[in-house]
Write a protein that holds these residues in place. Structure first.
Motif, short mmCIF file in Angstrom:
data_model
loop_
_atom_site.label_atom_id
_atom_site.label_comp_id
_atom_site.label_asym_id
_atom_site.label_seq_id
_atom_site.Cartn_x
_atom_site.Cartn_y
_atom_site.Cartn_z
N THR A 1 0.84 -1.18 0.15
CA THR A 1 0.01 0.06 0.13
C THR A 1 0.86 1.10 0.19
N ASP A 2 0.41 2.34 -0.45
CA ASP A 2 1.09 3.51 -0.54
C ASP A 2 0.27 4.70 -0.31
N PRO A 3 -0.38 4.85 0.99
CA PRO A 3 -1.48 5.75 1.11
C PRO A 3 -0.82 7.24 1.22
N LEU B 1 -2.94 13.57 12.03
CA LEU B 1 -1.86 12.56 12.53
C LEU B 1 -0.67 12.37 11.77
N CYS B 2 -0.68 13.11 10.50
CA CYS B 2 0.41 12.88 9.49
C CYS B 2 1.74 13.10 10.49
N GLY B 3 2.73 12.09 10.15
CA GLY B 3 4.07 12.14 11.01
C GLY B 3 3.83 11.26 12.33
N VAL B 4 2.64 10.89 12.62
CA VAL B 4 2.44 9.78 13.86
C VAL B 4 2.68 8.61 13.16
N THR B 5 3.43 7.59 13.86
CA THR B 5 3.77 6.10 13.55
C THR B 5 3.15 5.38 14.57
N VAL B 6 2.21 4.29 14.16
CA VAL B 6 1.52 3.53 15.04
C VAL B 6 2.09 1.94 14.68
N LEU B 7 2.60 1.26 15.75
CA LEU B 7 3.01 -0.15 15.70
C LEU B 7 1.84 -1.00 16.08
N ASP B 8 1.00 -1.61 15.05
CA ASP B 8 -0.32 -2.31 15.55
C ASP B 8 -0.04 -3.80 15.72
N LEU C 1 -7.10 5.94 13.17
CA LEU C 1 -5.97 6.60 13.40
C LEU C 1 -5.31 6.60 11.88
N ALA C 2 -5.31 5.73 11.15
CA ALA C 2 -4.73 5.59 9.75
C ALA C 2 -5.47 6.68 8.88
N LEU C 3 -6.76 6.88 8.97
CA LEU C 3 -7.71 7.65 8.42
C LEU C 3 -7.67 8.99 8.86
N MET C 4 -6.85 9.22 9.87
CA MET C 4 -6.62 10.55 10.60
C MET C 4 -5.30 11.17 9.81
N GLY C 5 -4.47 10.07 9.31
CA GLY C 5 -3.30 10.41 8.72
C GLY C 5 -1.99 9.63 9.61
N ALA C 6 -2.20 9.03 10.40
CA ALA C 6 -1.16 8.01 10.87
C ALA C 6 -0.57 7.15 10.06
N LEU D 1 -14.25 8.04 8.63
CA LEU D 1 -14.48 8.45 9.90
C LEU D 1 -15.62 8.91 10.09
N PRO D 2 -16.40 8.82 11.53
CA PRO D 2 -17.56 9.18 11.72
C PRO D 2 -17.91 10.62 12.00
N PHE D 3 -17.10 11.35 11.42
CA PHE D 3 -17.58 12.93 11.55
C PHE D 3 -16.74 13.63 10.13
N ARG D 4 -17.25 14.93 9.90
CA ARG D 4 -16.85 15.35 8.49
C ARG D 4 -15.57 16.24 9.10
N ALA D 5 -14.59 16.25 8.07
CA ALA D 5 -13.46 17.52 8.40
C ALA D 5 -12.96 17.72 7.04
N ASP D 6 -12.41 18.90 6.80
CA ASP D 6 -11.99 19.43 5.54
C ASP D 6 -10.70 18.37 4.99
N TRP D 7 -9.93 17.85 5.91
CA TRP D 7 -8.97 17.10 5.42
C TRP D 7 -9.42 15.58 5.32
N ALA D 8 -10.40 15.14 5.53
CA ALA D 8 -10.80 13.71 5.59
C ALA D 8 -10.92 13.21 4.10
N GLN D 9 -10.54 12.16 3.79
CA GLN D 9 -10.19 11.69 2.39
C GLN D 9 -11.72 11.05 1.79
N ARG D 10 -11.80 11.42 0.59
CA ARG D 10 -13.03 10.86 -0.03
C ARG D 10 -12.83 9.76 -0.67
N ARG D 11 -11.66 9.26 -0.74
CA ARG D 11 -11.08 7.88 -1.51
C ARG D 11 -10.04 7.42 -0.58
#
Length: 392
Positions: A2-4, A10-17, A31-36, A353-363
């Motif tokens: 994947t190449d999101p 949360l861009c710049g935040v890294t999560v080990l899942d 968290l991934a949908l918020m940019g992590a 995401l269960p809320f609307r934001a200008d930065w939220a991805q539509r794809r």
């Protein structure tokens, strides 16, 4: 692989899942949908059943079951066996780069695998380490396995879901998993804010599925503490305890109505041609509900929905999920963006995401095949891996 495209706060935040099944992956998916950047660690035997749960046979065979697709967009996947010293050393290297490490093992398992809080803090002094389990780290049930169905039973939720005839019933979706997952999202976002306020300190978060679910039932719990009464199997009886609210059968389909206030009840009864019911007319609550039911049976749910909307009475038809997503209110909802699945040659609508934001991805970015990013991630660790292997 994947190449999101990174976007969101949360861009710049890294999560080990290190999580599996539903609750933990749902949280890290948010968290991934918020940019992590979320690196999903999978076991070599591929035993996370959601990869093969739901959808078509082809989807399940490819490890892209419907349950997996719904909450893993944009993650990267690496296969590691945490029971082997070399792979455990690689996982710790990844933890040293991660802002957040999330696991949902039973209490004590992470420590036995060498991935507990102290080991992670030694790798990164300001790590946010989150553990999600059925019952939490202590108490007589802490070591027991727990799944959504079990938690629905023990939390008190099933005891108030259903009718006297049906007996206790589970809610139709794995609601405890998602409630706990959302609680974990909240905890992690709060921890990131705390780290910004007080940098340099490691944090340990522990989320109990049982505690997360029961805290949503506070109104019922306090009612019991102060009156001794418990809400039981009341079927579709409304929370407001009024006969003007509930689920009603119509000539075609079912309708839910919430006329809690006197003004709403007055408008409801006027719209139904029974204005006298709004003032009681000497009838019991059960008799009023029966009288309303008789009127509702004279038209379809769609007709009543339109009529009550004009009367400013809260109401809606009872829809299937398919009907709800096809409703004009939802057909262009940003909460359901497109999800490309190139391995299947399709694009689906998936929860965002269960809320609307200008930065939220539509794809949404695609979900990873199992281990799709293993080679790339291990290559990034190679200068350190040899030394780690030698000391393992």
């Amino acid at each position: 692989m994947t190449d999101p495209t990174p976007t969101g706060p949360l861009c710049g935040v890294t999560v080990l899942d290190l999580t599996h099944v539903l609750a933990g992956p749902y949280a890290t998916g948010q968290l991934a949908l918020m940019g992590a950047e979320v690196i999903r660690v999978e076991r070599p035997d591929g035993d996370d059943f959601v990869r093969r749960h739901g959808g078509t046979q082809e989807m399940r065979e490819k490890g892209l079951g419907a349950s997996f697709l719904s909450q893993n967009a944009g993650k990267r996947s690496i296969v590691l066996n945490l029971k082997e010293a070399g792979d455990r050393a690689r996982a710790l290297q990844l933890a040293a780069r991660a802002d957040i490490v999330v696991e949902n093992f039973r209490p004590g398992v992470a420590e036995r695998l060498g991935m507990g809080f102290e080991a992670l803090r030694a790798c990164r002094p300001d790590v946010i380490c989150a553990s999600l389990s059925g019952y939490g780290p202590d108490g007589p049930l802490s070591g027991r396995p727990a799944y959504d169905h079990i938690l629905q039973g023990i939390s008190g939720l099933m005891a108030m879901t259903g009718t006297p005839e049906s007996g206790p019933m589970r809610v139709g979706l794995p609601i405890v998993d998602y409630v706990a997952g959302q609680a974990l999202v909240t905890a992690l976002l709060a921890a990131l804010l705390e780290r910004a306020r007080r940098p340099g300190k490691a944090q340990r978060l522990q989320v109990s599925m049982l505690e997360a679910m029961t805290t949503l039932m506070g109104a019922y719990a306090l009612h019991h503490q102060t009156t001794g009464a418990l809400r039981g199997l009341e079927g579709n009886r409304a929370f407001a305890d009024t006969p003007f609210s509930g689920r009603f059968d119509t000539a075609e389909g079912a309708l839910v109505v919430t006329a809690n206030s006197p003004a709403q009840a007055t408008r409801l009864c006027a719209a139904l041609g029974r204005p006298e019911l709004a003032v009681g007319a000497g009838l019991s609550d059960a008799q009023i509900a029966d009288a309303l039911q008789q009127v509702f049976r004279t038209r379809s749910a769609t007709e009543w929905d339109e009529l009550l909307a004009r009367a400013d009475v809260p109401a809606a038809p009872v829809l299937t999920l398919a009907e709800a997503l096809a409703h004009p209110q939802m057909t262009d909802s940003p909460a359901w963006p497109e999800l490309p699945v190139p391995e299947l040659g399709v694009t689906l609508r998936a929860p965002g995401l269960p809320f609307r934001a200008d930065w939220a991805q539509r794809r949404l970015p695609p979900v990873p095949l199992m281990g799709a990013d293993t080679a790339t991630i291990l290559d990034s660790l190679s200068p350190l891996t040899e030394a780690a292997d030698e000391t393992a």
